[in-house]
Design a protein around this motif. Structure first.
Motif, PDB file in Angstrom:
ATOM      1  N   ARG A 132      -9.222   6.607  18.992  1.00 25.38           N
ATOM      2  CA  ARG A 132      -8.720   5.471  18.235  1.00 25.38           C
ATOM      3  C   ARG A 132      -8.072   6.039  16.970  1.00 25.38           C
ATOM      4  N   LEU A 133      -6.744   6.126  17.002  1.00 26.72           N
ATOM      5  CA  LEU A 133      -6.023   6.823  15.946  1.00 26.72           C
ATOM      6  C   LEU A 133      -5.164   5.880  15.120  1.00 26.72           C
ATOM      7  N   THR A 134      -5.022   6.213  13.849  1.00 23.40           N
ATOM      8  CA  THR A 134      -4.064   5.561  12.967  1.00 23.40           C
ATOM      9  C   THR A 134      -3.086   6.615  12.471  1.00 23.40           C
ATOM     10  N   ALA A 135      -1.796   6.325  12.589  1.00 22.95           N
ATOM     11  CA  ALA A 135      -0.785   7.207  12.003  1.00 22.95           C
ATOM     12  C   ALA A 135      -0.691   6.907  10.512  1.00 22.95           C
ATOM     13  N   VAL A 136      -0.863   7.928   9.691  1.00 22.58           N
ATOM     14  CA  VAL A 136      -0.751   7.787   8.243  1.00 22.58           C
ATOM     15  C   VAL A 136       0.531   8.504   7.823  1.00 22.58           C
ATOM     16  N   GLN A 137       1.556   7.730   7.517  1.00 19.97           N
ATOM     17  CA  GLN A 137       2.835   8.329   7.126  1.00 19.97           C
ATOM     18  C   GLN A 137       2.927   8.385   5.611  1.00 19.97           C
ATOM     19  N   LEU A 138       3.053   9.601   5.088  1.00 19.09           N
ATOM     20  CA  LEU A 138       3.158   9.800   3.654  1.00 19.09           C
ATOM     21  C   LEU A 138       4.625   9.862   3.242  1.00 19.09           C
ATOM     22  N   ILE A 139       4.963   9.120   2.206  1.00 17.07           N
ATOM     23  CA  ILE A 139       6.299   9.130   1.620  1.00 17.07           C
ATOM     24  C   ILE A 139       6.144   9.419   0.127  1.00 17.07           C
ATOM     25  N   SER A 159      11.324   3.406  12.152  1.00 18.58           N
ATOM     26  CA  SER A 159      11.625   4.144  13.384  1.00 18.58           C
ATOM     27  C   SER A 159      10.377   4.810  13.943  1.00 18.58           C
ATOM     28  N   THR A 160       9.566   5.369  13.060  1.00 14.99           N
ATOM     29  CA  THR A 160       8.336   6.033  13.483  1.00 14.99           C
ATOM     30  C   THR A 160       7.349   5.034  14.074  1.00 14.99           C
ATOM     31  N   MET A 161       7.214   3.880  13.457  1.00 19.65           N
ATOM     32  CA  MET A 161       6.293   2.851  13.954  1.00 19.65           C
ATOM     33  C   MET A 161       6.683   2.407  15.355  1.00 19.65           C
ATOM     34  N   ILE A 162       7.971   2.237  15.575  1.00 16.68           N
ATOM     35  CA  ILE A 162       8.445   1.775  16.879  1.00 16.68           C
ATOM     36  C   ILE A 162       8.299   2.869  17.927  1.00 16.68           C
ATOM     37  N   HIS A 163       8.630   4.108  17.554  1.00 18.44           N
ATOM     38  CA  HIS A 163       8.626   5.197  18.532  1.00 18.44           C
ATOM     39  C   HIS A 163       7.210   5.647  18.896  1.00 18.44           C
ATOM     40  N   MET A 164       6.350   5.815  17.904  1.00 15.74           N
ATOM     41  CA  MET A 164       5.027   6.381  18.147  1.00 15.74           C
ATOM     42  C   MET A 164       4.073   5.390  18.813  1.00 15.74           C
ATOM     43  N   GLU A 165       4.272   4.107  18.578  1.00 18.33           N
ATOM     44  CA  GLU A 165       3.429   3.066  19.177  1.00 18.33           C
ATOM     45  C   GLU A 165       1.956   3.248  18.842  1.00 18.33           C
ATOM     46  N   LEU A 166       1.706   3.595  17.573  1.00 17.09           N
ATOM     47  CA  LEU A 166       0.344   3.696  17.061  1.00 17.09           C
ATOM     48  C   LEU A 166       0.185   2.743  15.885  1.00 17.09           C
ATOM     49  N   PRO A 167      -1.031   2.273  15.616  1.00 19.40           N
ATOM     50  CA  PRO A 167      -1.243   1.571  14.346  1.00 19.40           C
ATOM     51  C   PRO A 167      -0.833   2.508  13.213  1.00 19.40           C
ATOM     52  N   GLN A 168      -0.089   2.024  12.249  1.00 11.05           N
ATOM     53  CA  GLN A 168       0.448   2.919  11.223  1.00 11.05           C
ATOM     54  C   GLN A 168       0.262   2.345   9.832  1.00 11.05           C
TER      55      GLN A 168
END
Length: 302
Positions: A132-139, A159-168
């Protein structure tokens, strides 16, 4: 179930520092943490990693033998890892029983919005170990000081949210430095909540570099607003309260908050729809702590 985070973001956004600080915080709240370094170019790790991709493949070797550049080399390394996914699965198998996993990925953004290897790797791991993973995108919050860079960060996040298909969860990192980066055109909540992006147009026109791409930028803003998916939280990785608030949000996103709870469907629903209790800390407290009135040029209308 095994819970964890997929830490991604452009170069310089603070991914390795984040993994180090997050692992220390999680250890303080008595979670067993394992960091998986999947960046073959990261040879100066500040943390002890349980799994290191350099045991499988090194970027410098790829650049020497196939004579690839750094970008092509990173793509090659991810494709090589995809073909040798059994190696990673064997390394993870002893950890999945009682560890919270942090995956530290490279900063090459192509890996997360149009390249398939990273997505395939995570999909296989999710199925193999019931992750059960969450993508944490740092900006880097520095990008808020330039309208063009901010729009680029928004589009990358979408784009990352759509492509990776993970909760982000999208995070403005290094928020403690935002007061030293220069003036912001708007209040901080404009950038965290991704409010009416048409306000950016006047500021884009003032920059000759951005004005050249005004029509393109306007269309990108329209796409971002049409999806309505992107917003940001804030983080000072050295502030325990800031890290703790982010952990609460991530726990809700990947479902960790529900683990070990024996409750009815109604009670689960109440937890799921309940608001996190850090809205003040996410924006207002950050602005009070790290920014002065002169750091903001003007304020958006309510």
């Amino acid at each position: 179930m095994v819970f964890g985070q997929v830490v991604i973001g452009p170069p310089g956004s603070g991914k390795t520092t984040y993994c180090n600080g997050m692992s220390q915080y999680l250890s303080l709240i008595e979670r067993k943490v394992a960091i998986v370094n999947l960046d073959p170019a990261n040879d100066a790790l500040p943390y002890d990693c349980a799994v290191n991709i350099e045991e499988l493949i090194k970027l410098e070797d790829v650049m020497e033998e196939p004579s690839l550049g750094p970008n092509g080399g990173l793509l090659y390394c991810m494709e090589y890892l995809e073909k040798n996914i059994d190696w990673l699965e064997s390394k993870l198998k002893p950890l999945i029983k009682d560890h919270y996993i942090l995956f530290d990925f490279p900063g090459q953004v192509e890996l997360f919005f149009n390249h398939e290897s990273t997505k395939t790797i995570l999909t296989k791991l999710t199925k193999s170990f019931n992750l059960r993973l969450t993508a944490v995108q740092l900006i880097d919050s520095l990008l808020c000081t330039d309208p063009g860079n901010y729009v680029s960060a928004l589009f990358l996040s979408l784009s990352t949210m759509i492509h990776m298909e993970l909760p982000q969860v999208n995070v403005l990192s290094k928020i403690d430095l935002i007061g030293s980066y220069g003036k912001l055109a708007f209040n901080l909540d404009f950038y965290t909540d991704v409010q009416d992006l048409s306000y950016l147009e006047n500021h884009l026109n003032q920059d000759p570099r951005s004005a050249k791409y005004r029509k393109l930028t306007k269309e990108l803003c329209s796409v971002i607003e049409d999806y309505g998916l992107v917003n940001f939280t804030t983080l000072d990785i050295q502030d325990k309260e800031s890290v703790g608030d982010l952990v609460k949000l991530i726990d809700k996103t990947n479902g960790y908050i529900f683990s070990g709870i024996d409750a009815s469907v109604v009670e689960y629903s109440k937890i799921a729809v309940g608001q996190t209790d850090w809205e003040y800390n996410r924006v207002a407290a950050v602005q009070e702590k790290y920014m002065k009135d002169e750091d903001i040029e003007e304020k958006t209308e309510e």
